[in-house]
Design a protein around this motif. Structure first.
Motif, PDB file in Angstrom:
ATOM      1  N   LYS A  32       0.805  -1.107  -0.023  1.00  0.00           N
ATOM      2  CA  LYS A  32       0.181  -0.056   0.153  1.00  0.00           C
ATOM      3  C   LYS A  32       0.880   1.194  -0.014  1.00  0.00           C
ATOM      4  CE  LYS A  32      -3.744  -2.130   2.542  1.00  0.00           C
ATOM      5  NZ  LYS A  32      -4.396  -2.150   3.858  1.00  0.00           N
ATOM      6  N   ASP A  33       0.384   2.160  -0.527  1.00  0.00           N
ATOM      7  CA  ASP A  33       1.185   3.559  -0.397  1.00  0.00           C
ATOM      8  C   ASP A  33       0.972   4.114   1.073  1.00  0.00           C
ATOM      9  OD1 ASP A  33      -1.363   4.728  -0.151  1.00  0.00           O
ATOM     10  OD2 ASP A  33      -1.238   5.830  -2.393  1.00  0.00           O
ATOM     11  N   ARG A  34       1.502   5.402   1.129  1.00  0.00           N
ATOM     12  CA  ARG A  34       1.487   5.863   2.450  1.00  0.00           C
ATOM     13  C   ARG A  34       0.239   6.209   2.882  1.00  0.00           C
ATOM     14  NH1 ARG A  34       1.727  11.532   2.413  1.00  0.00           N
ATOM     15  NH2 ARG A  34       1.681  12.499   0.364  1.00  0.00           N
ATOM     16  N   LEU A  35      -0.612   6.503   1.981  1.00  0.00           N
ATOM     17  CA  LEU A  35      -2.127   6.748   2.582  1.00  0.00           C
ATOM     18  C   LEU A  35      -3.112   5.505   2.818  1.00  0.00           C
ATOM     19  CD1 LEU A  35      -2.760   9.865   0.225  1.00  0.00           C
ATOM     20  CD2 LEU A  35      -1.978   9.594   2.698  1.00  0.00           C
ATOM     21  N   GLY A  36      -2.119   4.043   2.483  1.00  0.00           N
ATOM     22  CA  GLY A  36      -3.122   3.057   2.674  1.00  0.00           C
ATOM     23  C   GLY A  36      -3.859   2.476   1.538  1.00  0.00           C
ATOM     24  N   HIS A  37      -3.668   3.079   0.273  1.00  0.00           N
ATOM     25  CA  HIS A  37      -4.082   2.747  -1.013  1.00  0.00           C
ATOM     26  C   HIS A  37      -3.156   1.714  -1.716  1.00  0.00           C
ATOM     27  CE1 HIS A  37      -7.154   5.470   0.028  1.00  0.00           C
ATOM     28  NE2 HIS A  37      -6.188   6.543   0.106  1.00  0.00           N
ATOM     29  N   TYR A  38      -3.852   1.023  -2.628  1.00  0.00           N
ATOM     30  CA  TYR A  38      -3.280   0.113  -3.611  1.00  0.00           C
ATOM     31  C   TYR A  38      -3.137   0.898  -4.393  1.00  0.00           C
ATOM     32  CZ  TYR A  38      -3.946  -4.040  -0.446  1.00  0.00           C
ATOM     33  OH  TYR A  38      -3.928  -4.933   0.694  1.00  0.00           O
TER      34      TYR A  38
END
Length: 183
Positions: A32-38
């Motif tokens: 995941k990215d730093r915002l929690g998104h794939y």
């Protein structure tokens, strides 16, 4: 170019829930990215196509292997063999060792996240205490200011009632009232 979960699901022809369930089985392959998104790259989209084919053919998701997924081995200290007794995984294979290493890394990352969360919570509590103290100090200062403003005001001099004139009759005297002056 990277695709979000919705775009990747549309491109694969599956629901977002299904896509998230698939990638949750491969957390190292689909971070995941730093915002929690794939965010899915073209290579990851190829892996997802492979997962889709394997699952549609009846293979359980736990048995799916990602094509072209190479994991860099951990460096071995000089003088030690990767295959010596305590360095081997539970079944002795390098894959088992690498899997164990990845699990430990995930646990360390999770623990670090928990520590940071606890620290942020503690800081929020401290900030709220400081805000409360500031409110109390502001109220005390305002109270002192109002008191000081009352002291600075000129006291109103007490005037005696006018003396009756000789030809006027004195009015009946009212009972004396006691007056207490605070200042």
């Amino acid at each position: 170019m990277s695709l979000g979960t919705r775009e990747a699901a549309e491109r694969l022809g599956v629901s977002q829930t299904t896509l998230k369930r698939w990638v949750s089985h491969f957390p190292d392959a689909f971070p995941k990215d730093r915002l929690g998104h794939y965010m899915f790259t073209e290579k990851e989209m190829e892996w997802l196509e492979k997962i889709k084919e394997d699952v549609r053919s009846g293979l359980p998701i736990e048995s799916v292997k990602l094509p072209g997924r190479h994991v860099e081995p951990a460096p071995v200290p000089p003088g030690e063999s990767l295959w010596s007794g305590e360095n081997r995984g539970s079944d002795g294979s390098p894959e088992s060792l690498l899997l164990r290493l990845q699990q430990l890394e995930r646990k360390v990352d999770q623990k670090a996240d928990e520590v940071v969360t606890a620290q942020i919570y503690q800081h929020r509590l401290e900030l709220e205490e400081l805000r409360q103290m500031i409110r109390q100090v502001a109220a005390a200062v305002e109270s002192m200011r109002q008191t000081a403003a009352g002291l600075d005001a000129e006291p109103v001099p007490r005037q005696a009632p006018p003396a009756p004139r000789a030809h006027e009759k004195r009015p009946a005297r009212a009972p004396k009232r006691r007056v207490f002056w605070l200042f």
